[in-house]
Enzyme design. Structure first.
Site, PDB file in Angstrom:
ATOM      1  N   HIS A 143       0.981  -1.252  -0.111  1.00  0.00           N
ATOM      2  CA  HIS A 143       0.028   0.000  -0.047  1.00  0.00           C
ATOM      3  C   HIS A 143       0.865   1.225   0.082  1.00  0.00           C
ATOM      4  O   HIS A 143       0.543   2.449   0.251  1.00  0.00           O
ATOM      5  CB  HIS A 143      -0.921   0.089   1.248  1.00  0.00           C
ATOM      6  CG  HIS A 143      -2.064  -1.119   1.545  1.00  0.00           C
ATOM      7  ND1 HIS A 143      -2.667  -1.405   0.196  1.00  0.00           N
ATOM      8  CD2 HIS A 143      -2.477  -1.659   2.420  1.00  0.00           C
ATOM      9  CE1 HIS A 143      -3.682  -2.254   0.725  1.00  0.00           C
ATOM     10  NE2 HIS A 143      -3.475  -2.532   1.829  1.00  0.00           N
ATOM     11  N   SER A 173     -16.046   1.206   3.055  1.00  0.00           N
ATOM     12  CA  SER A 173     -15.327  -0.237   3.220  1.00  0.00           C
ATOM     13  C   SER A 173     -14.299  -0.083   4.289  1.00  0.00           C
ATOM     14  O   SER A 173     -14.034  -0.942   5.240  1.00  0.00           O
ATOM     15  CB  SER A 173     -14.728  -0.286   2.008  1.00  0.00           C
ATOM     16  OG  SER A 173     -14.247  -1.888   2.057  1.00  0.00           O
TER      17      SER A 173
HETATM   18  P1  A3P Z   1     -16.713  -3.742   0.925  1.00  0.00           P
HETATM   19  O1  A3P Z   1     -16.187  -3.437   2.075  1.00  0.00           O
HETATM   20  O2  A3P Z   1     -17.216  -2.701  -0.065  1.00  0.00           O
HETATM   21  O3  A3P Z   1     -17.408  -4.906   0.665  1.00  0.00           O
HETATM   22  P2  A3P Z   1      -9.530  -4.694  -0.206  1.00  0.00           P
HETATM   23  O4  A3P Z   1      -9.159  -6.194  -0.810  1.00  0.00           O
HETATM   24  O5  A3P Z   1      -8.645  -3.721  -0.823  1.00  0.00           O
HETATM   25  O6  A3P Z   1      -9.010  -4.883   1.379  1.00  0.00           O
HETATM   26  O7  A3P Z   1     -10.697  -4.227  -0.287  1.00  0.00           O
HETATM   27  C1  A3P Z   1     -11.898  -4.984   0.102  1.00  0.00           C
HETATM   28  C2  A3P Z   1     -13.107  -4.661  -0.577  1.00  0.00           C
HETATM   29  O8  A3P Z   1     -13.048  -5.330  -1.804  1.00  0.00           O
HETATM   30  C3  A3P Z   1     -14.325  -5.010   0.329  1.00  0.00           C
HETATM   31  O9  A3P Z   1     -15.341  -4.275  -0.283  1.00  0.00           O
HETATM   32  C4  A3P Z   1     -14.505  -6.379  -0.226  1.00  0.00           C
HETATM   33  O10 A3P Z   1     -15.790  -6.870   0.095  1.00  0.00           O
HETATM   34  C5  A3P Z   1     -14.070  -6.346  -1.834  1.00  0.00           C
HETATM   35  N1  A3P Z   1     -13.854  -7.651  -2.329  1.00  0.00           N
HETATM   36  C6  A3P Z   1     -12.931  -8.473  -1.628  1.00  0.00           C
HETATM   37  N2  A3P Z   1     -12.891  -9.547  -2.699  1.00  0.00           N
HETATM   38  C7  A3P Z   1     -13.513  -9.275  -3.957  1.00  0.00           C
HETATM   39  C8  A3P Z   1     -13.528  -9.850  -4.924  1.00  0.00           C
HETATM   40  N3  A3P Z   1     -12.770 -11.114  -5.299  1.00  0.00           N
HETATM   41  N4  A3P Z   1     -14.402  -9.346  -6.046  1.00  0.00           N
HETATM   42  C9  A3P Z   1     -14.831  -8.060  -5.595  1.00  0.00           C
HETATM   43  N5  A3P Z   1     -14.667  -7.610  -4.449  1.00  0.00           N
HETATM   44  C10 A3P Z   1     -14.016  -8.099  -3.479  1.00  0.00           C
END
Ligand code: A3P
Length: 338
Positions: A143, A173
């Site tokens: 990050h 999120s």
């Molecule tokens: P939400 O909290 O809006 O549901 P990161 O992976 O950067 O931590 O981001 C997490 C966000 O991506 C969360 O969003 C999560 O639900 C979503 N996310 C995780 N896996 C995913 C996938 N395979 N496809 C689409 N969204 C995904």
């Protein structure tokens, strides 16, 4: 406090590591710290608020990491689709004979398959698992904002795939995710309003949000062969088109037979939120990055574009939109928000 924690953490180290540790300790002790109620972040520079627990690794990575020719670095602001990007790129790069019934995604979290640099012990050893022959592709993620990457990454043509997400969904999120973390550590939570204010001040993990995005965007404009810039919303809307782009960018375009054989669709299905979320490996257990504990399931929630509608008030939306307008429009960057 930073000083004390670091001293305890690196009590047993060789003299060379002692020197590294001392230099890092000194730097950290001199950094300003945020005053928000949320996880403390230190300002490594005007444009980089860094969580204290990963600071030593971030600094060691910047000072000592040597990139290799085939390295691929996946980068994001937290909660911008990192987990999905890791699953997709891992599948693309390791797709020889891709079979949904035997992919490593069935047994390992995307975060174990593509580790976060800043969550590994970089001070004493820069990720031993990355010590592979030069001809092999190494996949790792971070990050860390662009200007703070190691020189060996910035000054070379090492590939970076960046993903970002509209700020309204990202702020919601990240609030959910940090609350989950607080809960699992028996720490008190905070309101969405408090989180929102901190986000708008830029004092969030790896923030400010807008500087993170524009840092990579500028680099992508100057060196498109080096930085591929993706958006969560586009990936959701046109997964197949975006996957082809990624495969070409990493030098592994899909062959006609693969396209006809439905390989892209298979990868898409395997890496969908529903599939990954329901795998046992992602439903239970914890990742233990840098002295904190994160439940693996907390990386998967709704995955919607427009979830902010149920959380943010009209004045919050106006406020964040006006910040983004000011920060992003000079760069011609816009996001789909629903
Ligand atoms: P939400 O909290 O809006 O549901 P990161 O992976 O950067 O931590 O981001 C997490 C966000 O991506 C969360 O969003 C999560 O639900 C979503 N996310 C995780 N896996 C995913 C996938 N395979 N496809 C689409 N969204 C995904």
């Amino acid at each position: 406090m930073a000083h004390q924690q670091l001293s305890l953490r690196f009590a047993v180290v060789s003299s060379e590591e002692d020197d590294r540790e001392e230099a890092i300790d000194e730097l950290i002790a001199s950094l300003p710290i945020s005053k928000s109620p949320i996880r403390p972040v230190h300002s490594l520079s005007q444009n980089f608020w860094c969580p204290i627990l990963v600071l030593p690794n971030v600094i060691a990575f910047r000072w000592h990491f040597e990139a290799k020719e085939k390295d691929i670095l996946l980068v994001s602001n937290p909660k911008s689709g990192t987990t999905r990007l890791k699953a997709l790129v891992f599948s693309i790069v390791n797709r020889s004979g891709f079979d949904i019934s035997n992919t490593s995604l069935l047994t390992s979290s995307p975060h174990d398959l593509v580790p976060f640099i800043e969550l590994r012990e970089c001070v004493s050893n820069l990720m031993p698992e990355l010590d592979v022959p030069a001809e092999q592709r190494r996949l790792f993620s971070t990050h860390i904002p662009y200007p703070y990457l190691p020189e060996s990454v910035r000054r070379s043509d090492r590939r970076i795939i960046y993903i970002c997400r509209n700020p309204l969904d990202t702020v919601v999120s990240s609030w959910h995710f940090l609350l989950e973390m607080a809960r699992s550590e028996d720490q008190p939570g905070w309101s969405l309003e408090e989180h929102f204010e901190t986000f708008c001040r830029g004092e969030v993990l790896f923030g400010p949000f807008w500087d993170h995005i524009t840092g990579y965007w500028k680099e992508c404009l100057e060196r498109p062969h080096k930085v591929l810039f993706l958006k969560y919303e586009d990936l959701k809307e046109d997964t197949i088109g975006q996957l082809k782009k990624v495969a070409e960018f990493v030098g592994l375009p899909f062959a006609e037979e693969e396209e006809e054989g439905g390989v892209i669709e298979e990868i898409t299905k395997m890496c969908s939120l529903n599939t990954l979320k329901n795998l046992e490996v992602n439903r239970s257990g914890k990742l233990s990055p840098a002295n904190t504990v994160v439940e693996k399931r907390s990386f998967f929630r709704k995955g919607e574009v427009g979830d902010w509608v149920d959380h943010l008030t009209p004045s919050m939306v106006d406020h964040l939109n006006s910040i983004m307008q000011e920060k992003m429009s000079p760069f011609g960057l816009q996001f789909k928000t629903c």
